[in-house]
Design a protein around this motif. Sequence first.
Motif, PDB file in Angstrom:
ATOM      1  N   ILE A   1       0.847  -1.200   0.000  1.00 29.79           N
ATOM      2  CA  ILE A   1       0.000   0.000   0.000  1.00 29.79           C
ATOM      3  C   ILE A   1       0.881   1.248   0.000  1.00 29.79           C
ATOM      4  CG2 ILE A   1      -1.693   1.331   1.334  1.00 29.79           C
ATOM      5  CD1 ILE A   1      -2.805  -1.418   2.322  1.00 29.79           C
ATOM      6  N   ALA A   2       1.970   1.220   0.757  1.00 31.69           N
ATOM      7  CA  ALA A   2       2.885   2.368   0.796  1.00 31.69           C
ATOM      8  C   ALA A   2       3.517   2.606  -0.577  1.00 31.69           C
ATOM      9  CB  ALA A   2       3.965   2.142   1.852  1.00 31.69           C
ATOM     10  N   LYS A   3       3.885   1.539  -1.269  1.00 31.70           N
ATOM     11  CA  LYS A   3       4.466   1.697  -2.609  1.00 31.70           C
ATOM     12  C   LYS A   3       3.427   2.221  -3.598  1.00 31.70           C
ATOM     13  CE  LYS A   3       6.439  -2.468  -2.083  1.00 31.70           C
ATOM     14  NZ  LYS A   3       7.138  -3.728  -2.392  1.00 31.70           N
ATOM     15  N   GLN A   4       2.175   1.791  -3.457  1.00 32.32           N
ATOM     16  CA  GLN A   4       1.103   2.330  -4.304  1.00 32.32           C
ATOM     17  C   GLN A   4       0.939   3.835  -4.065  1.00 32.32           C
ATOM     18  OE1 GLN A   4      -2.201  -0.108  -3.106  1.00 32.32           O
ATOM     19  NE2 GLN A   4      -1.579  -1.850  -4.364  1.00 32.32           N
ATOM     20  N   MET A   5       1.102   4.261  -2.808  1.00 37.39           N
ATOM     21  CA  MET A   5       1.027   5.676  -2.484  1.00 37.39           C
ATOM     22  C   MET A   5       2.092   6.470  -3.242  1.00 37.39           C
ATOM     23  SD  MET A   5       1.537   7.484   1.258  1.00 37.39           S
ATOM     24  CE  MET A   5       3.287   7.082   1.308  1.00 37.39           C
ATOM     25  N   MET A   6       3.282   5.922  -3.337  1.00 39.44           N
ATOM     26  CA  MET A   6       4.353   6.619  -4.058  1.00 39.44           C
ATOM     27  C   MET A   6       4.009   6.762  -5.541  1.00 39.44           C
ATOM     28  SD  MET A   6       6.542   7.394  -1.744  1.00 39.44           S
ATOM     29  CE  MET A   6       8.054   7.812  -2.609  1.00 39.44           C
ATOM     30  N   ARG A   7       3.479   5.692  -6.144  1.00 38.83           N
ATOM     31  CA  ARG A   7       3.122   5.767  -7.567  1.00 38.83           C
ATOM     32  C   ARG A   7       1.997   6.770  -7.786  1.00 38.83           C
ATOM     33  NH1 ARG A   7       4.146   0.200  -7.072  1.00 38.83           N
ATOM     34  NH2 ARG A   7       1.951  -0.313  -6.833  1.00 38.83           N
ATOM     35  N   ALA A   8       1.007   6.787  -6.886  1.00 38.20           N
ATOM     36  CA  ALA A   8      -0.098   7.742  -7.023  1.00 38.20           C
ATOM     37  C   ALA A   8       0.399   9.175  -6.888  1.00 38.20           C
ATOM     38  CB  ALA A   8      -1.166   7.452  -5.965  1.00 38.20           C
ATOM     39  N   THR A   9       1.369   9.401  -6.018  1.00 39.52           N
ATOM     40  CA  THR A   9       1.923  10.747  -5.843  1.00 39.52           C
ATOM     41  C   THR A   9       2.678  11.182  -7.091  1.00 39.52           C
ATOM     42  OG1 THR A   9       2.122  10.349  -3.470  1.00 39.52           O
ATOM     43  CG2 THR A   9       3.347  12.208  -4.369  1.00 39.52           C
ATOM     44  N   GLU A  10       3.466  10.288  -7.660  1.00 44.62           N
ATOM     45  CA  GLU A  10       4.181  10.606  -8.909  1.00 44.62           C
ATOM     46  C   GLU A  10       3.200  11.039  -9.991  1.00 44.62           C
ATOM     47  OE1 GLU A  10       8.216   8.135  -9.524  1.00 44.62           O
ATOM     48  OE2 GLU A  10       6.388   6.926  -9.506  1.00 44.62           O
TER      49      GLU A  10
ATOM     50  N   ARG B   1       2.783  20.436  -2.345  1.00 47.59           N
ATOM     51  CA  ARG B   1       2.639  19.984  -0.960  1.00 47.59           C
ATOM     52  C   ARG B   1       1.207  19.520  -0.681  1.00 47.59           C
ATOM     53  NH1 ARG B   1       5.618  21.139   3.646  1.00 47.59           N
ATOM     54  NH2 ARG B   1       6.807  22.663   2.452  1.00 47.59           N
ATOM     55  N   ARG B   2       0.210  20.277  -1.186  1.00 45.51           N
ATOM     56  CA  ARG B   2      -1.186  19.892  -0.975  1.00 45.51           C
ATOM     57  C   ARG B   2      -1.499  18.553  -1.638  1.00 45.51           C
ATOM     58  NH1 ARG B   2      -2.240  25.528  -1.258  1.00 45.51           N
ATOM     59  NH2 ARG B   2      -2.383  25.430  -3.514  1.00 45.51           N
ATOM     60  N   ARG B   3      -0.980  18.362  -2.844  1.00 39.71           N
ATOM     61  CA  ARG B   3      -1.226  17.092  -3.534  1.00 39.71           C
ATOM     62  C   ARG B   3      -0.593  15.924  -2.773  1.00 39.71           C
ATOM     63  NH1 ARG B   3      -1.226  18.107 -10.052  1.00 39.71           N
ATOM     64  NH2 ARG B   3      -2.385  20.061  -9.993  1.00 39.71           N
ATOM     65  N   ILE B   4       0.631  16.106  -2.320  1.00 39.04           N
ATOM     66  CA  ILE B   4       1.306  15.054  -1.562  1.00 39.04           C
ATOM     67  C   ILE B   4       0.523  14.748  -0.288  1.00 39.04           C
ATOM     68  CG2 ILE B   4       3.377  14.516  -0.206  1.00 39.04           C
ATOM     69  CD1 ILE B   4       4.963  16.126  -2.370  1.00 39.04           C
ATOM     70  N   ASP B   5       0.119  15.787   0.440  1.00 40.85           N
ATOM     71  CA  ASP B   5      -0.615  15.589   1.699  1.00 40.85           C
ATOM     72  C   ASP B   5      -1.964  14.907   1.474  1.00 40.85           C
ATOM     73  OD1 ASP B   5       1.460  16.756   3.084  1.00 40.85           O
ATOM     74  OD2 ASP B   5       0.454  18.695   3.352  1.00 40.85           O
ATOM     75  N   THR B   6      -2.648  15.262   0.378  1.00 42.20           N
ATOM     76  CA  THR B   6      -3.952  14.656   0.085  1.00 42.20           C
ATOM     77  C   THR B   6      -3.810  13.163  -0.198  1.00 42.20           C
ATOM     78  OG1 THR B   6      -4.843  16.736  -0.761  1.00 42.20           O
ATOM     79  CG2 THR B   6      -5.924  14.717  -1.500  1.00 42.20           C
ATOM     80  N   ILE B   7      -2.822  12.812  -1.006  1.00 42.22           N
ATOM     81  CA  ILE B   7      -2.610  11.395  -1.334  1.00 42.22           C
ATOM     82  C   ILE B   7      -2.159  10.635  -0.099  1.00 42.22           C
ATOM     83  CG2 ILE B   7      -1.141   9.816  -2.657  1.00 42.22           C
ATOM     84  CD1 ILE B   7      -1.340  12.012  -4.902  1.00 42.22           C
ATOM     85  N   TYR B   8      -1.289  11.241   0.685  1.00 34.63           N
ATOM     86  CA  TYR B   8      -0.822  10.616   1.920  1.00 34.63           C
ATOM     87  C   TYR B   8      -2.009  10.288   2.827  1.00 34.63           C
ATOM     88  CZ  TYR B   8       1.688  10.167   6.353  1.00 34.63           C
ATOM     89  OH  TYR B   8       2.169   9.727   7.543  1.00 34.63           O
ATOM     90  N   ALA B   9      -2.921  11.244   3.004  1.00 35.47           N
ATOM     91  CA  ALA B   9      -4.099  11.033   3.859  1.00 35.47           C
ATOM     92  C   ALA B   9      -4.980   9.914   3.304  1.00 35.47           C
ATOM     93  CB  ALA B   9      -4.894  12.330   3.998  1.00 35.47           C
ATOM     94  N   ASP B  10      -5.158   9.880   1.983  1.00 33.66           N
ATOM     95  CA  ASP B  10      -5.972   8.836   1.361  1.00 33.66           C
ATOM     96  C   ASP B  10      -5.373   7.450   1.626  1.00 33.66           C
ATOM     97  OD1 ASP B  10      -7.824   7.483  -0.348  1.00 33.66           O
ATOM     98  OD2 ASP B  10      -6.385   7.619  -1.992  1.00 33.66           O
ATOM     99  N   TYR B  11      -4.067   7.324   1.455  1.00 36.53           N
ATOM    100  CA  TYR B  11      -3.433   6.017   1.625  1.00 36.53           C
ATOM    101  C   TYR B  11      -3.284   5.642   3.092  1.00 36.53           C
ATOM    102  CZ  TYR B  11      -2.956   5.025  -3.257  1.00 36.53           C
ATOM    103  OH  TYR B  11      -3.255   4.715  -4.560  1.00 36.53           O
ATOM    104  N   GLU B  12      -3.193   6.625   3.980  1.00 29.92           N
ATOM    105  CA  GLU B  12      -3.234   6.321   5.415  1.00 29.92           C
ATOM    106  C   GLU B  12      -4.586   5.717   5.776  1.00 29.92           C
ATOM    107  OE1 GLU B  12      -1.784   6.230   9.043  1.00 29.92           O
ATOM    108  OE2 GLU B  12      -0.801   5.569   7.221  1.00 29.92           O
ATOM    109  N   ALA B  13      -5.655   6.277   5.178  1.00 37.39           N
ATOM    110  CA  ALA B  13      -6.988   5.717   5.420  1.00 37.39           C
ATOM    111  C   ALA B  13      -7.064   4.278   4.908  1.00 37.39           C
ATOM    112  CB  ALA B  13      -8.050   6.588   4.749  1.00 37.39           C
ATOM    113  N   ARG B  14      -6.430   3.987   3.778  1.00 34.85           N
ATOM    114  CA  ARG B  14      -6.408   2.613   3.256  1.00 34.85           C
ATOM    115  C   ARG B  14      -5.638   1.679   4.190  1.00 34.85           C
ATOM    116  NH1 ARG B  14      -6.045   3.076  -3.337  1.00 34.85           N
ATOM    117  NH2 ARG B  14      -7.133   5.069  -3.504  1.00 34.85           N
ATOM    118  N   GLN B  15      -4.519   2.183   4.729  1.00 31.12           N
ATOM    119  CA  GLN B  15      -3.748   1.380   5.691  1.00 31.12           C
ATOM    120  C   GLN B  15      -4.598   1.066   6.920  1.00 31.12           C
ATOM    121  OE1 GLN B  15      -0.831   0.096   5.097  1.00 31.12           O
ATOM    122  NE2 GLN B  15       0.565   1.526   4.105  1.00 31.12           N
ATOM    123  N   ASN B  16      -5.288   2.070   7.438  1.00 32.85           N
ATOM    124  CA  ASN B  16      -6.118   1.880   8.629  1.00 32.85           C
ATOM    125  C   ASN B  16      -7.286   0.930   8.363  1.00 32.85           C
ATOM    126  OD1 ASN B  16      -4.492   3.571  10.171  1.00 32.85           O
ATOM    127  ND2 ASN B  16      -5.705   5.390   9.686  1.00 32.85           N
ATOM    128  N   ALA B  17      -7.888   1.038   7.176  1.00 32.96           N
ATOM    129  CA  ALA B  17      -8.998   0.156   6.819  1.00 32.96           C
ATOM    130  C   ALA B  17      -8.515  -1.296   6.724  1.00 32.96           C
ATOM    131  CB  ALA B  17      -9.631   0.601   5.505  1.00 32.96           C
TER     132      ALA B  17
END
Length: 198
Positions: free
Chosen positions: A128-137, A159-175
């Motif tokens: 999931i963390a690696k998917q976050m990196m690809r989505a950010t790119e 910065r806003r784009r990075i933070d938004t994707i980070y929050a989305d993937y954190e939610a996926r990690q928590n789920a």
Amino acid sequence: MRRISLAILAAAGVLFCGTASAGTKLTVHVRTYNVAGRTGAELIEAMDGLGPRHGHATRAIAETSYAVHWDLDVKRDNGICRLRRADGTIDLTYTFPRRTSPSGPVLRRRWDRFMAGVRQHEHTHGRIAKQMMRATETALAGLERPDNWFCTGLRWDARRRIDTIYADYEARQNAFDAREHRDGGHVEKLVNALMGKN
């Protein structure tokens, strides 16, 4: 369990976070801690006392931690700021228990099945963390806008784009953790199988 850090540091002319070459770089580390026990219950008790800290009062069986850094190359030309390159680095660290006590064939088979499930769980966090990196790119590709000499607005957009994707993937990690750790879920089944309750 996961421990995550996201670094974004501003520097003159470049948004710099760590050292990176073109594209996303991945480093993986594996740490272990020793547990001993003559039964599955004793091994669970050892992990409960020696595993990675999960909050102040509890410990986890295993852990996936990662640090993310972005090196953004920004250039201004004719009043337009452009993101020429976004290089990301992700440093993944897995922490697993390692059984050090001798055991008979039954406990050894249970331990091997238990650890296969634990590794699968932690490697899913890593995936999931690696998917976050690809989505950010993808989200940063082609970013440009009219801006001042320091490209302040473009930096804030990135910065806003990075933070938004980070929050989305954190939610996926928590789920994912919520599904795995629910009553009767995968983690409970692994623990019960190690103790011979299944």
